[in-house]
Motif scaffolding. Sequence first.
Motif, PDB file in Angstrom:
ATOM      1  N   ARG A   1       7.074   5.607  -5.499  1.00 53.72           N
ATOM      2  CA  ARG A   1       7.581   7.095  -5.807  1.00 53.72           C
ATOM      3  C   ARG A   1       8.959   7.114  -5.579  1.00 53.72           C
ATOM      4  NH1 ARG A   1       4.123  10.282  -7.943  1.00 53.72           N
ATOM      5  NH2 ARG A   1       5.468  12.079  -7.507  1.00 53.72           N
ATOM      6  N   TYR A   2       9.334   6.895  -4.300  1.00 55.04           N
ATOM      7  CA  TYR A   2      10.636   7.255  -3.607  1.00 55.04           C
ATOM      8  C   TYR A   2      11.503   6.194  -4.241  1.00 55.04           C
ATOM      9  CZ  TYR A   2       8.111   9.963  -0.642  1.00 55.04           C
ATOM     10  OH  TYR A   2       7.361  11.191  -0.071  1.00 55.04           O
TER      11      TYR A   2
ATOM     12  N   MET B   1     -16.294  15.029   7.334  1.00 58.56           N
ATOM     13  CA  MET B   1     -15.085  14.973   7.877  1.00 58.56           C
ATOM     14  C   MET B   1     -14.422  16.587   7.618  1.00 58.56           C
ATOM     15  SD  MET B   1     -13.700  11.614   6.034  1.00 58.56           S
ATOM     16  CE  MET B   1     -11.942  11.660   6.709  1.00 58.56           C
TER      17      MET B   1
ATOM     18  N   GLN C   1      -2.354   1.584   1.380  1.00 55.16           N
ATOM     19  CA  GLN C   1      -2.437   1.883   0.075  1.00 55.16           C
ATOM     20  C   GLN C   1      -1.275   3.095  -0.149  1.00 55.16           C
ATOM     21  OE1 GLN C   1      -5.047   1.365  -2.247  1.00 55.16           O
ATOM     22  NE2 GLN C   1      -3.850   2.621  -3.647  1.00 55.16           N
ATOM     23  N   VAL C   2      -1.352   3.872   0.786  1.00 53.12           N
ATOM     24  CA  VAL C   2      -0.395   5.139   1.038  1.00 53.12           C
ATOM     25  C   VAL C   2       1.235   4.749   1.028  1.00 53.12           C
ATOM     26  CG1 VAL C   2       0.373   7.216   2.198  1.00 53.12           C
ATOM     27  CG2 VAL C   2      -2.138   6.603   2.203  1.00 53.12           C
TER      28      VAL C   2
ATOM     29  N   ILE D   1      -9.976  10.368   9.953  1.00 50.40           N
ATOM     30  CA  ILE D   1     -10.347   8.644   9.572  1.00 50.40           C
ATOM     31  C   ILE D   1     -10.620   7.846  10.755  1.00 50.40           C
ATOM     32  CG2 ILE D   1      -9.469   8.564   7.134  1.00 50.40           C
ATOM     33  CD1 ILE D   1      -6.878   7.752   8.321  1.00 50.40           C
TER      34      ILE D   1
ATOM     35  N   ALA E   1      -6.352   7.944  -0.801  1.00 49.71           N
ATOM     36  CA  ALA E   1      -6.455   6.398  -0.214  1.00 49.71           C
ATOM     37  C   ALA E   1      -7.989   6.348   0.722  1.00 49.71           C
ATOM     38  CB  ALA E   1      -5.441   5.900   0.745  1.00 49.71           C
TER      39      ALA E   1
ATOM     40  N   PHE F   1      -2.598   3.029  11.285  1.00 52.28           N
ATOM     41  CA  PHE F   1      -2.289   3.888   9.739  1.00 52.28           C
ATOM     42  C   PHE F   1      -0.695   3.677   9.636  1.00 52.28           C
ATOM     43  CE2 PHE F   1      -1.398   7.907   7.467  1.00 52.28           C
ATOM     44  CZ  PHE F   1      -2.213   7.442   6.471  1.00 52.28           C
TER      45      PHE F   1
ATOM     46  N   GLN G   1       2.008   3.222  -2.535  1.00 54.69           N
ATOM     47  CA  GLN G   1       2.257   4.392  -3.637  1.00 54.69           C
ATOM     48  C   GLN G   1       3.429   5.106  -3.090  1.00 54.69           C
ATOM     49  OE1 GLN G   1      -1.753   5.848  -3.336  1.00 54.69           O
ATOM     50  NE2 GLN G   1      -1.789   5.722  -5.498  1.00 54.69           N
ATOM     51  N   LEU G   2       3.793   5.812  -1.968  1.00 53.10           N
ATOM     52  CA  LEU G   2       4.780   6.374  -1.466  1.00 53.10           C
ATOM     53  C   LEU G   2       6.295   5.520  -1.759  1.00 53.10           C
ATOM     54  CD1 LEU G   2       3.945   8.185   1.490  1.00 53.10           C
ATOM     55  CD2 LEU G   2       4.310   9.315  -0.646  1.00 53.10           C
TER      56      LEU G   2
ATOM     57  N   ARG H   1      -9.953  -1.242   8.284  1.00 58.89           N
ATOM     58  CA  ARG H   1      -9.847  -0.164   7.254  1.00 58.89           C
ATOM     59  C   ARG H   1      -8.689   0.908   7.296  1.00 58.89           C
ATOM     60  NH1 ARG H   1     -12.671  -3.758   6.379  1.00 58.89           N
ATOM     61  NH2 ARG H   1     -14.636  -3.644   5.339  1.00 58.89           N
TER      62      ARG H   1
ATOM     63  N   ALA I   1      -5.821  -0.393   5.878  1.00 59.99           N
ATOM     64  CA  ALA I   1      -5.499  -0.587   4.631  1.00 59.99           C
ATOM     65  C   ALA I   1      -5.386   0.701   3.890  1.00 59.99           C
ATOM     66  CB  ALA I   1      -7.188  -1.071   4.119  1.00 59.99           C
ATOM     67  N   ILE I   2      -5.862   1.728   4.607  1.00 55.57           N
ATOM     68  CA  ILE I   2      -5.486   3.286   3.902  1.00 55.57           C
ATOM     69  C   ILE I   2      -3.954   3.388   4.098  1.00 55.57           C
ATOM     70  CG2 ILE I   2      -6.058   5.704   4.329  1.00 55.57           C
ATOM     71  CD1 ILE I   2      -8.780   4.958   5.504  1.00 55.57           C
TER      72      ILE I   2
ATOM     73  N   LEU J   1      -1.875  11.547  -1.120  1.00 58.33           N
ATOM     74  CA  LEU J   1      -2.063  10.006  -1.294  1.00 58.33           C
ATOM     75  C   LEU J   1      -2.887   9.613  -0.203  1.00 58.33           C
ATOM     76  CD1 LEU J   1       1.437   9.000  -2.343  1.00 58.33           C
ATOM     77  CD2 LEU J   1      -0.721   9.250  -3.892  1.00 58.33           C
TER      78      LEU J   1
END
Lengths: 186, 223
Positions: free
Chosen positions: B85-86, A52, B77-78, B51, A30, B173, B81-82, B70, B73-74, A26
């Motif tokens: 799922r959990y 990268m 998103q993670v 990143i 992302a 992050f 979604q996680l 940014r 934002a990454i 994920l």
Amino acid sequence: MAPVAPRSGDAIFASVERVNSELFTLTYGAIVRQLLTDLEEVDEVNKQLDQMGYNIGVRLVDEFLAKSNVSRCVDFKETTEVIAKVGFKMFLGVTASVTNWDADGTSCSLILEDNPLVDFVELPDTCQGLYYCNIISGVIRGALEMVSMKTEVSWIRDMLRGDDVFELHVKLLKQVPEEYPYKDDE
Amino acid sequence: MKEVLAIVPYFVRSRGSPYSPFTLFRSIERERERMVREVAESCVESLLTEIVSQYCNGIYANKPDLAARRIEAIGYQVGHQLSERYTMERPRFSDHLEAIKFICKDFWSELFKKQIDNLKTNHKGTFVLQDNKFRWLSRVSIAPSSANSGSIQDPSAMAESKEAQATGMYLYFPCGIIRGALSNLGIPCAVSADISNLPASMMITKKQPIHDPTGLSLSPPSN
């Protein structure tokens, strides 16, 4: 004294710190998504992912050599075998196979049937030119460059584009002889 | 007649169970989840390092605030979604504290194989989550002089120290992850991190009703 035996990919994978792959998958997803937003051009994203990967490969090769105990590979063939069987296993938990050697043994294909990077992934129509897994080719290129092999790595088959497996074409461009900045005392 | 017979045990089961009639299916889902696969931790660490370096040195080289946004934002998103799922097989959380506890225990364990060490709250919507051994910072070192300004709450103060800034970038992050996870659970909030005592790491989660003007000074803006 006998050198320390090289360890199998399975043994190393069992011994390293692991995390559940959802976090990895994920996170990567992302990142790709964010890059697509920021860079706009799919080609630019491909380049960025490759870069990268290259940077990661340059660093990861140290960890690989330290943990795997592999001895110096005699030729490019052995090198790719080690990448497929030990390298992939130790980091991603899957193995690849090596096929399609050309006559002079300088290019081959790495076949990846299972790839944790693409779990849950489906490419929308607007991203058809995207090499989603380009980071992997970058990692291989970067890692090989650190062991004096200049290579070109490109995707031939991609499951996200409807192929049955992932196929990476690895071509050895130049083997740079190791040079030391100093002279040995003779 | 047969159809009726088929329905009866279904009701009996659902009444006897504290959960919904779908408990059976959810436990199958749970089983599938347990077989979750793994990758080496260095894969995730490599991505994180990369990143941060790409956004801070490449894409937004001279705009640390944009880079930070940014990276956050990454993470968002993670986290979003996680947590989706959990929480798939869980009943809905009854209140915010329950949701925060879920983040501290289950969610953190899935990510870092340990729980949050300490949870505090002022009962006015601010929660402080403390992880005394935050894995993603275990290999980061910063100069002692910058330790005091190691908070990412004030980017201007941070700019004076490159090291603190770099560490701060790493923290956007996980901050994003927590904000994303809570937002998925219906709690809009601002999250910031404090690392004045490395390798300890402190997460401050401010549950922030959107109209509340007294929000935290730094909230990594939403994407």
